[in-house]
Design a protein around this motif. Sequence first.
Motif, PDB file in Angstrom:
ATOM      1  N   LEU A  31     -16.985 -15.129  49.404  1.00 41.37           N
ATOM      2  CA  LEU A  31     -16.974 -16.497  48.910  1.00 41.37           C
ATOM      3  C   LEU A  31     -18.134 -16.663  47.939  1.00 41.37           C
ATOM      4  N   VAL A  32     -17.860 -17.306  46.809  1.00 42.61           N
ATOM      5  CA  VAL A  32     -18.895 -17.641  45.840  1.00 42.61           C
ATOM      6  C   VAL A  32     -19.062 -19.155  45.856  1.00 42.61           C
ATOM      7  N   SER A  33     -20.299 -19.639  45.904  1.00 46.53           N
ATOM      8  CA  SER A  33     -20.554 -21.068  45.861  1.00 46.53           C
ATOM      9  C   SER A  33     -21.492 -21.397  44.707  1.00 46.53           C
ATOM     10  N   GLY A  34     -21.342 -22.601  44.178  1.00 47.80           N
ATOM     11  CA  GLY A  34     -22.214 -23.065  43.102  1.00 47.80           C
ATOM     12  C   GLY A  34     -22.514 -24.538  43.273  1.00 47.80           C
ATOM     13  N   GLY A  35     -23.667 -24.964  42.760  1.00 50.94           N
ATOM     14  CA  GLY A  35     -24.027 -26.366  42.937  1.00 50.94           C
ATOM     15  C   GLY A  35     -25.173 -26.804  42.063  1.00 50.94           C
TER      16      GLY A  35
ATOM     17  N   ILE B  77     -28.058 -15.723  43.108  1.00 46.16           N
ATOM     18  CA  ILE B  77     -28.227 -15.389  41.696  1.00 46.16           C
ATOM     19  C   ILE B  77     -28.622 -16.630  40.902  1.00 46.16           C
ATOM     20  N   PRO B  78     -29.757 -16.597  40.185  1.00 47.98           N
ATOM     21  CA  PRO B  78     -30.089 -17.704  39.277  1.00 47.98           C
ATOM     22  C   PRO B  78     -29.160 -17.658  38.068  1.00 47.98           C
ATOM     23  N   ALA B  79     -28.142 -18.516  38.055  1.00 47.88           N
ATOM     24  CA  ALA B  79     -27.048 -18.375  37.098  1.00 47.88           C
ATOM     25  C   ALA B  79     -27.171 -19.268  35.871  1.00 47.88           C
ATOM     26  N   HIS B  80     -27.647 -20.489  36.055  1.00 47.59           N
ATOM     27  CA  HIS B  80     -27.737 -21.457  34.960  1.00 47.59           C
ATOM     28  C   HIS B  80     -29.069 -22.196  35.025  1.00 47.59           C
ATOM     29  N   ASN B  81     -29.307 -23.032  34.021  1.00 45.66           N
ATOM     30  CA  ASN B  81     -30.532 -23.837  33.983  1.00 45.66           C
ATOM     31  C   ASN B  81     -30.381 -25.166  34.706  1.00 45.66           C
ATOM     32  N   PHE B  82     -29.137 -25.639  34.802  1.00 45.14           N
ATOM     33  CA  PHE B  82     -28.857 -26.887  35.500  1.00 45.14           C
ATOM     34  C   PHE B  82     -27.605 -26.700  36.357  1.00 45.14           C
ATOM     35  N   ALA B  83     -27.126 -27.765  36.962  1.00 45.84           N
ATOM     36  CA  ALA B  83     -26.055 -27.714  37.957  1.00 45.84           C
ATOM     37  C   ALA B  83     -24.821 -26.953  37.478  1.00 45.84           C
ATOM     38  N   ILE B  84     -24.215 -26.211  38.412  1.00 42.51           N
ATOM     39  CA  ILE B  84     -22.931 -25.544  38.178  1.00 42.51           C
ATOM     40  C   ILE B  84     -21.830 -26.487  38.649  1.00 42.51           C
ATOM     41  N   TYR B  85     -20.885 -26.800  37.758  1.00 42.81           N
ATOM     42  CA  TYR B  85     -19.822 -27.750  38.088  1.00 42.81           C
ATOM     43  C   TYR B  85     -18.475 -27.083  38.392  1.00 42.81           C
ATOM     44  N   ARG B  86     -18.221 -25.909  37.810  1.00 39.66           N
ATOM     45  CA  ARG B  86     -16.924 -25.261  38.020  1.00 39.66           C
ATOM     46  C   ARG B  86     -17.091 -23.755  38.165  1.00 39.66           C
ATOM     47  N   LEU B  87     -16.282 -23.182  39.053  1.00 41.98           N
ATOM     48  CA  LEU B  87     -16.101 -21.740  39.194  1.00 41.98           C
ATOM     49  C   LEU B  87     -14.622 -21.452  38.983  1.00 41.98           C
ATOM     50  N   LEU B  88     -14.305 -20.455  38.173  1.00 40.40           N
ATOM     51  CA  LEU B  88     -12.900 -20.172  37.865  1.00 40.40           C
ATOM     52  C   LEU B  88     -12.677 -18.670  37.794  1.00 40.40           C
ATOM     53  N   CYS B  89     -11.641 -18.211  38.484  1.00 41.02           N
ATOM     54  CA  CYS B  89     -11.279 -16.796  38.463  1.00 41.02           C
ATOM     55  C   CYS B  89     -10.374 -16.511  37.271  1.00 41.02           C
ATOM     56  N   LEU B  90     -10.704 -15.449  36.519  1.00 42.99           N
ATOM     57  CA  LEU B  90      -9.891 -14.993  35.399  1.00 42.99           C
ATOM     58  C   LEU B  90      -9.464 -13.555  35.670  1.00 42.99           C
ATOM     59  N   LYS B  91      -8.390 -13.154  35.065  1.00 41.64           N
ATOM     60  CA  LYS B  91      -7.957 -11.757  35.134  1.00 41.64           C
ATOM     61  C   LYS B  91      -7.854 -11.236  36.569  1.00 41.64           C
ATOM     62  N   THR B  92      -7.331 -12.072  37.456  1.00 41.36           N
ATOM     63  CA  THR B  92      -7.038 -11.691  38.846  1.00 41.36           C
ATOM     64  C   THR B  92      -8.179 -10.932  39.507  1.00 41.36           C
ATOM     65  N   ASP B  93      -9.274 -11.629  39.696  1.00 41.04           N
ATOM     66  CA  ASP B  93     -10.409 -11.131  40.468  1.00 41.04           C
ATOM     67  C   ASP B  93     -11.291 -10.138  39.706  1.00 41.04           C
TER      68      ASP B  93
ATOM     69  N   SER C 270     -22.997 -31.368  28.678  1.00 38.75           N
ATOM     70  CA  SER C 270     -22.544 -30.762  29.931  1.00 38.75           C
ATOM     71  C   SER C 270     -21.098 -30.271  29.856  1.00 38.75           C
ATOM     72  N   VAL C 271     -20.846 -29.064  30.384  1.00 41.25           N
ATOM     73  CA  VAL C 271     -19.475 -28.535  30.499  1.00 41.25           C
ATOM     74  C   VAL C 271     -18.983 -28.847  31.902  1.00 41.25           C
ATOM     75  N   ASN C 272     -17.942 -29.670  31.989  1.00 40.94           N
ATOM     76  CA  ASN C 272     -17.476 -30.189  33.278  1.00 40.94           C
ATOM     77  C   ASN C 272     -16.211 -29.528  33.808  1.00 40.94           C
ATOM     78  N   ALA C 273     -15.394 -28.954  32.938  1.00 40.41           N
ATOM     79  CA  ALA C 273     -14.059 -28.511  33.344  1.00 40.41           C
ATOM     80  C   ALA C 273     -13.689 -27.188  32.687  1.00 40.41           C
TER      81      ALA C 273
END
Length: 301
Positions: free
Chosen positions: A195-199, A219-235, A271-274
């Motif tokens: 499971l991957v979580s972001g916030g 993992i320090p992934a971004h500078n501010f809040a993570i709003y979306r996680l999306l799987c591409l190319k089937t995992d 901000s990128v929301n979607a």
Amino acid sequence: MVRVKQVFSLSGHAAAIYFLCEGTRRGTVISGGADKFIAQWNLEDGTQDKFFAKLPSPIFSMLNLPEAQQLWIGTANGNIHVIDTKSNREIHTFSFHKAQVFCIEQSPKNGLVYTCAGDGTLALFDNEKLTNLEFIKVSQQKLRSINFLQNNILIAEGGGNSLLFDAASSSVVTTFKSDSFATNCHLFSQQGSLLVSGGRDAHLRIWDIADNFKLLKKIPAHNFAIYRLLCLKTDKLFATASRDKTIKLWDAEFRPLLRINHEQFKGHTHSVNALYWNEELNLLVSAGDDHRIMAWKLGFD
């Protein structure tokens, strides 16, 4: 190696865009946000489709049910509007939640529709009969997203927790801290074993589901809040969207591959929301506070 090229950038909305979902026709995407409009866009050429609607409140979530020819829309005032996508007319409104409806999902197991909201409530609906089956107060915090794990529902909570909810007993069976401030989204990876979580604290956390959600990596992934996680190319690839105005692409081992920003790629200025992924066209679609919808063609070496 991943390559990216912007195919188009659209400015049809007059305010922030909060959500993207599958369109009513092949090769289309539907957008909705703070201007209270939903619009459908042709991903082949970026033109606006004839399908559209105006809602009485800003739009925070959507779910297209193609077989039922229904579009479910969650709004800022807590209402859920159901639109018949064939006639483009509203056929029902549910008024159970008292705050923003942040997520609408259909269970792959029983076909029922679940919604969660900013008032800490979870609701369950029969979309065929257009009836509410259950309405549950789960938390005093906002409920931000829903994912399905076997017979349970995984909920991202505004207090920083992740809640594993047993639908049969209508109770929370497991709670674990998944963000320092607020958990916004979840994603299953590696055939559902992780499971991957972001916030809000801008970190990705990787959890071992079989080992009672043991934390494997932070993992320090971004500078501010993570709003979306999306799987591409089937995992094999996944994307994150953040308040820091960027989209990041990651490989299956959670290593960063590419950062899509305004300076290098003429990406979003706010901000990128979607996010939305069209596998057939190999297009990643993004939207955000800058009122814009952007389509990104991905290439692989």
